[in-house]
Design a protein around this motif. Structure first.
Motif, PDB file in Angstrom:
ATOM      1  N   SER A  85      -8.361  -7.363 -49.014  1.00 15.22           N
ATOM      2  CA  SER A  85      -7.179  -6.603 -48.612  1.00 15.22           C
ATOM      3  C   SER A  85      -6.992  -6.740 -47.122  1.00 15.22           C
ATOM      4  N   VAL A  86      -5.768  -6.538 -46.691  1.00 20.64           N
ATOM      5  CA  VAL A  86      -5.482  -6.394 -45.270  1.00 20.64           C
ATOM      6  C   VAL A  86      -5.285  -4.902 -45.033  1.00 20.64           C
ATOM      7  N   VAL A 114      -9.071  -7.848 -42.092  1.00 20.56           N
ATOM      8  CA  VAL A 114      -9.243  -8.465 -43.404  1.00 20.56           C
ATOM      9  C   VAL A 114     -10.576  -7.963 -43.935  1.00 20.56           C
ATOM     10  N   LEU A 132      -4.515  -9.229 -50.537  1.00 18.72           N
ATOM     11  CA  LEU A 132      -4.453 -10.547 -49.907  1.00 18.72           C
ATOM     12  C   LEU A 132      -4.685 -11.591 -50.989  1.00 18.72           C
ATOM     13  N   GLU A 133      -3.713 -12.446 -51.197  1.00 16.84           N
ATOM     14  CA  GLU A 133      -3.785 -13.452 -52.255  1.00 16.84           C
ATOM     15  C   GLU A 133      -4.652 -14.645 -51.877  1.00 16.84           C
ATOM     16  N   LEU A 140      -6.857 -16.785 -48.660  1.00 16.89           N
ATOM     17  CA  LEU A 140      -7.546 -16.554 -47.395  1.00 16.89           C
ATOM     18  C   LEU A 140      -8.280 -17.815 -46.979  1.00 16.89           C
TER      19      LEU A 140
END
Length: 117
Positions: free
Chosen positions: A4-5, A61, A95-96, A98
């Motif tokens: 996640s952000v 992140v 977040l898809e 990274l």
């Protein structure tokens, strides 16, 4: 592992407290941006001059579970009184994809996951 952000928009005077709390709980890198906002409250004036306080935008992140833990801790720092008035806002979004994250940070996230399970 899901990421996640976490974004926290806080007054500059609370920036270091939020950073310290996030780092204590396991956040690695934090990107800090300077911002200013427009609220729904009237602006403070002093001898005809309008004061708009500066804000810090902190981006992290994080592993998804750690993101929620840090979000709750930051929310407590931002809540200033018994009426739950807040001095800032904190939120997360999934977040898809990274790339470029430090491998040592991934290991840290994995250790955190093992400790919480």
């Amino acid at each position: 592992m899901k990421f996640s952000v976490l974004a926290a928009i806080v007054p500059e005077d609370l920036e270091q407290s939020v950073i310290d709390k996030a780092r204590d709980l396991g956040a690695g890198g934090i990107t800090i941006l300077t911002g200013r906002g427009i609220s729904n409250n009237s602006k403070k004036t002093f001898f005809g001059l309008t004061y708009e306080g500066s804000q810090s935008v902190l981006l992290m992140v994080l592993e998804k579970g750690l993101s929620l833990e840090i979000l709750k801790a930051v929310q407590q720092l931002l809540t200033t009184d018994k009426e739950n008035n807040s001095q800032g806002v904190v939120f997360s979004f999934p977040l898809e994809h990274l790339g470029g994250i430090d491998l040592s940070q991934l290991e840290k996230f994995e250790r955190h996951l093992k400790e919480t399970l």
